[in-house]
Design an enzyme around this catalytic site. Sequence first.
Site, PDB file in Angstrom:
ATOM      1  N   GLY A  55      53.530 -11.372  22.135  1.00 56.53           N
ATOM      2  CA  GLY A  55      53.374 -10.167  21.298  1.00 56.53           C
ATOM      3  C   GLY A  55      54.600  -9.291  21.445  1.00 56.53           C
ATOM      4  O   GLY A  55      54.527  -8.065  21.445  1.00 56.53           O
TER       5      GLY A  55
ATOM      6  N   TYR B  26      38.249  -1.237  19.881  1.00 58.82           N
ATOM      7  CA  TYR B  26      39.468  -1.361  20.686  1.00 58.82           C
ATOM      8  C   TYR B  26      39.201  -0.920  22.133  1.00 58.82           C
ATOM      9  O   TYR B  26      39.513  -1.647  23.084  1.00 58.82           O
ATOM     10  CB  TYR B  26      40.555  -0.495  20.051  1.00 58.82           C
ATOM     11  CG  TYR B  26      41.859  -0.423  20.797  1.00 58.82           C
ATOM     12  CD1 TYR B  26      42.687  -1.530  20.913  1.00 58.82           C
ATOM     13  CD2 TYR B  26      42.288   0.784  21.353  1.00 58.82           C
ATOM     14  CE1 TYR B  26      43.906  -1.437  21.568  1.00 58.82           C
ATOM     15  CE2 TYR B  26      43.500   0.887  22.001  1.00 58.82           C
ATOM     16  CZ  TYR B  26      44.313  -0.238  22.116  1.00 58.82           C
ATOM     17  OH  TYR B  26      45.519  -0.133  22.766  1.00 58.82           O
TER      18      TYR B  26
HETATM   19  P1  NAD Z   1      51.971  -3.758  18.231  1.00 53.23           P
HETATM   20  O1  NAD Z   1      50.827  -3.874  17.287  1.00 53.23           O
HETATM   21  O2  NAD Z   1      53.143  -2.946  17.841  1.00 53.23           O
HETATM   22  O3  NAD Z   1      52.486  -5.204  18.631  1.00 53.23           O
HETATM   23  C1  NAD Z   1      51.621  -6.275  18.897  1.00 53.23           C
HETATM   24  C2  NAD Z   1      52.375  -7.578  18.611  1.00 53.23           C
HETATM   25  O4  NAD Z   1      51.473  -8.656  18.868  1.00 53.23           O
HETATM   26  C3  NAD Z   1      52.871  -7.711  17.168  1.00 53.23           C
HETATM   27  O5  NAD Z   1      54.259  -8.010  17.149  1.00 53.23           O
HETATM   28  C4  NAD Z   1      52.035  -8.858  16.613  1.00 53.23           C
HETATM   29  O6  NAD Z   1      52.751  -9.669  15.664  1.00 53.23           O
HETATM   30  C5  NAD Z   1      51.702  -9.641  17.860  1.00 53.23           C
HETATM   31  N1  NAD Z   1      50.490 -10.454  17.692  1.00 53.23           N
HETATM   32  C6  NAD Z   1      49.361 -10.133  17.007  1.00 53.23           C
HETATM   33  N2  NAD Z   1      48.491 -11.149  17.055  1.00 53.23           N
HETATM   34  C7  NAD Z   1      49.075 -12.139  17.781  1.00 53.23           C
HETATM   35  C8  NAD Z   1      48.671 -13.442  18.162  1.00 53.23           C
HETATM   36  N3  NAD Z   1      47.474 -13.948  17.802  1.00 53.23           N
HETATM   37  N4  NAD Z   1      49.530 -14.179  18.924  1.00 53.23           N
HETATM   38  C9  NAD Z   1      50.748 -13.689  19.273  1.00 53.23           C
HETATM   39  N5  NAD Z   1      51.178 -12.465  18.930  1.00 53.23           N
HETATM   40  C10 NAD Z   1      50.358 -11.696  18.183  1.00 53.23           C
HETATM   41  O7  NAD Z   1      51.349  -3.217  19.623  1.00 53.23           O
HETATM   42  P2  NAD Z   1      52.093  -2.358  20.746  1.00 53.23           P
HETATM   43  O8  NAD Z   1      51.979  -0.935  20.352  1.00 53.23           O
HETATM   44  O9  NAD Z   1      53.406  -2.943  21.079  1.00 53.23           O
HETATM   45  O10 NAD Z   1      51.062  -2.578  21.952  1.00 53.23           O
HETATM   46  C11 NAD Z   1      51.251  -3.544  22.956  1.00 53.23           C
HETATM   47  C12 NAD Z   1      50.099  -3.468  23.924  1.00 53.23           C
HETATM   48  O11 NAD Z   1      50.032  -2.138  24.471  1.00 53.23           O
HETATM   49  C13 NAD Z   1      48.714  -3.743  23.312  1.00 53.23           C
HETATM   50  O12 NAD Z   1      47.900  -4.395  24.249  1.00 53.23           O
HETATM   51  C14 NAD Z   1      48.167  -2.358  23.071  1.00 53.23           C
HETATM   52  O13 NAD Z   1      46.766  -2.346  23.063  1.00 53.23           O
HETATM   53  C15 NAD Z   1      48.728  -1.606  24.263  1.00 53.23           C
HETATM   54  N6  NAD Z   1      48.808  -0.151  24.025  1.00 53.23           N
HETATM   55  C16 NAD Z   1      49.684   0.365  23.118  1.00 53.23           C
HETATM   56  C17 NAD Z   1      49.737   1.734  22.917  1.00 53.23           C
HETATM   57  C18 NAD Z   1      50.711   2.350  21.934  1.00 53.23           C
HETATM   58  O14 NAD Z   1      50.708   3.586  21.766  1.00 53.23           O
HETATM   59  N7  NAD Z   1      51.568   1.589  21.310  1.00 53.23           N
HETATM   60  C19 NAD Z   1      48.869   2.586  23.634  1.00 53.23           C
HETATM   61  C20 NAD Z   1      47.957   2.027  24.512  1.00 53.23           C
HETATM   62  C21 NAD Z   1      47.951   0.645  24.733  1.00 53.23           C
END
Ligand code: NAD
Length: 315
Positions: free
Chosen positions: A9, A142
């Site tokens: 991801g 979520y």
């Molecule tokens: P994002 O949505 O920007 O990126 C997620 C990535 O995962 C994307 O590039 C997508 O193409 C990829 N993806 C989706 N399905 C997939 C699959 N089946 N196989 C492989 N790749 C796949 O998310 P982010 O903001 O970078 O978040 C990353 C992590 O951090 C997540 O677990 C999210 O829950 C957690 N998080 C993020 C935030 C935030 O503010 N961004 C806050 C709390 C927690």
Amino acid sequence: MKERIILIGANGQIGSELAIALRQKFGDENVITSDLKEPDKLKDGEIFETINVLDKQALRELLEKYKPTQIYLLAAMLSATGEQYPQKAWDLNMNGLLHVLDLALELGIKRIFWPSSIAVFGPHSPKNQTAQYCIMDPNSIYGISKLAGERLCEYYHLKYGLDIRSVRYPGIISWKTAPGGGTTDYAIHIFFEALKSGKYNSFLSAQTELPMLYMDDAVRGTIALMEAPSAQLRIRSSYNLSGVSFTPEQIGKEIKKILPNFELSYVDNDPRQAIANSWPASIDDSYAREDWGWKPTFDLEALTKDMIENLKTIL
Ligand code: NAD
């Protein structure tokens, strides 16, 4: 021992910036990025593989090919998108994690990073300085999937000795990559719109205070946790992590100090408001501070300045 790291991801908001920092630290040849979708650009020497984390056999083959010592699992469906596709969110967030935990055991992979979120808290959790241990009744799919994920992580650590490390990220603010469909995305959109059109219609109300963290701090903290001596870590579910808390009105005022003509208005009845209302306003992260020396460096003023300076160079 030399580390070799796979990010799953890796093309999202957090993965794309973690990958830069990890490549700088460990070298391009030791950091493999993977994602469902191809990256926009790949520099010479950088290694990328297409993967669907839900395809366990393909994931096993990827891990057997590169024999990583560490996995960063970042693929997930975020809060706002998750409410539109609850079954898909549950499937990706739970089965993606289970595949990684099981394959890490099967293949003897040393260390795993998996992020949780402040979404694990709910309407009956204390709002201010929310403690590591308190009532947790998340009511978004979520948040429910993240809380279940935390319990799985601790279970795999206690039962099988897996070295898994996690933080509950607050809303992450950054300028390099677009946010991925979360409830705190307004605090990124607001900067893009302030510079592009001079105004922004916030989907959260003026007084909605939420915990946030600047990307530079998030990346530094994540890597610090992954490098901390195992014996120092008391928490194997997920550490509370705090940066700075603010409301749309407060960030609007801070932007106005730099862009005096900026105009901020508010949307009524956006579905993300209900999610935000169930989350904490601020977080007590004393376990992270005590166990692995966590300390954020960006306050609201510093992150506002940095966002505007950097966005001006790309917009
Ligand atoms: P994002 O949505 O920007 O990126 C997620 C990535 O995962 C994307 O590039 C997508 O193409 C990829 N993806 C989706 N399905 C997939 C699959 N089946 N196989 C492989 N790749 C796949 O998310 P982010 O903001 O970078 O978040 C990353 C992590 O951090 C997540 O677990 C999210 O829950 C957690 N998080 C993020 C935030 C935030 O503010 N961004 C806050 C709390 C927690």
